[in-house]
Design a protein around this motif. Structure first.
Motif, short mmCIF file in Angstrom:
data_model
loop_
_atom_site.label_atom_id
_atom_site.label_comp_id
_atom_site.label_asym_id
_atom_site.label_seq_id
_atom_site.Cartn_x
_atom_site.Cartn_y
_atom_site.Cartn_z
N LYS A 176 -3.72 -0.96 -8.21
CA LYS A 176 -5.25 -0.11 -8.36
C LYS A 176 -3.99 1.48 -8.00
O LYS A 176 -3.69 1.70 -7.29
N ILE A 223 1.57 -1.33 -0.24
CA ILE A 223 0.00 0.21 0.04
C ILE A 223 0.44 1.42 -0.09
O ILE A 223 2.23 1.29 1.29
N SER A 270 -1.20 -1.57 -4.45
CA SER A 270 -2.85 -0.19 -3.98
C SER A 270 -1.80 1.16 -3.88
O SER A 270 -1.36 1.55 -2.69
#
Length: 289
Positions: free
Chosen positions: A185, A120, A149
């Protein structure tokens, strides 16, 4: 006195079961935050490691980023082994991820080795994900997942090189199973998904012109950053070494990178060129140890 009658006569034969084979387990979790006492620097604020998965933070002097070096103390992976990594990079952090050595995927008796990485990137975090090449041996099996992400403003360069056998050792990967799954993402929206699946006669598959044209080393990569349009123009000016076929394509907010090479040394040169072009940095020092 022994009368010739077996003391075991009439008893059911003892069942012999296959031994449970020891398998590698490893889990690492790391969080990085900006260091308020040293502007521009990053520091580890959480570190958990168990089993064969270890993370080290060597001192570096050629840039201001934090370098995370992953170590598999088992020395390699085979069927049934499982390694996971969870990483969170806070806003304003600058991190390089690499490995101490090439990961080795050995012949599997049953099942596949499992490697799962989840990362992340918050705020304007920056990450260079550049492990050394994975060496895939004959009749190995690997199921690898890589998920990123990102939030708007984050910057990511991720490359994963793979080498099928070692040419210097005369090794040939005739059969095996390899599955690679990428998911990236941006602000919760899927912007890049990639699936690589090779199974059965790997050497025959790699020999096909439309796949690897006989190359024994391959790599996939992705770059995400607000300057992607400028970066793709710089990549177009690069000249690849003989024995390397590579390309880069721009798709909305990201650049997709692909390369096939005659051997691992040539693939390393390609990776160094791309890294220098995009970030201005050289390969992590562990690549030359």
């Amino acid at each position: 006195m022994f009368d010739g009658t077996s003391p075991f006569s009439g008893a059911a034969p003892a069942e012999i079961s296959s031994p449970t084979l020891q398998r590698t387990r490893g889990q690492a979790r790391v969080a990085v935050e900006a260091d308020p006492s040293r502007p521009g620097r990053s520091r580890v604020t959480e570190l958990y490691q168990s089993g064969a998965a270890k993370i080290r933070m060597p001192r570096i002097y050629d840039h201001n980023g934090l370098e995370l070096v992953a170590i598999n103390t088992a020395g390699g992976l085979t069927g049934g082994d499982d390694i996971t990594l969870d990483m969170r990079l806070g806003p304003g952090t600058n991190t390089v991820y690499t490995t101490q050595a090439s990961e080795k995927i050995y012949r599997s008796i049953y099942g596949a080795a499992s490697v799962t990485n989840t990362v992340i990137l918050e705020g304007d975090a920056s990450l260079i994900w550049m492990p050394q090449e994975t060496i895939f041996f004959n009749r190995a099996a690997l199921n690898r997942k890589l998920g990123f992400s990102l939030e708007s403003g984050a910057r990511l360069l991720a490359m994963e090189p793979m080498m099928f056998g070692r040419q210097a050792m005369g090794e040939t990967v005739e059969e095996g199973t390899w599955r690679d799954s990428w998911r990236v993402k941006l602000d919760g929206k899927l912007v890049f998904a990639d699936e690589t699946r090779l199974g059965g006669k790997i050497s025959e598959i790699l020999s096909k012109t439309g796949i690897a044209d006989g190359a024994l080393a391959v790599a996939s990569g992705v770059y995400i950053g607000e300057d992607a349009e400028q970066i793709i123009e710089s990549l177009k000016t690069l000249e690849w070494p003989d024995g390397v076929q590579a390309g880069a394509s721009l798709s909305e907010s990201h650049i997709i990178l692909r390369a096939v090479a005659r051997d691992g040394a040539l693939l390393k040169l390609w990776g160094a060129q791309v890294l220098k072009c995009i970030t201005g940095l050289g390969l992590p020092r562990t690549w030359n140890c």
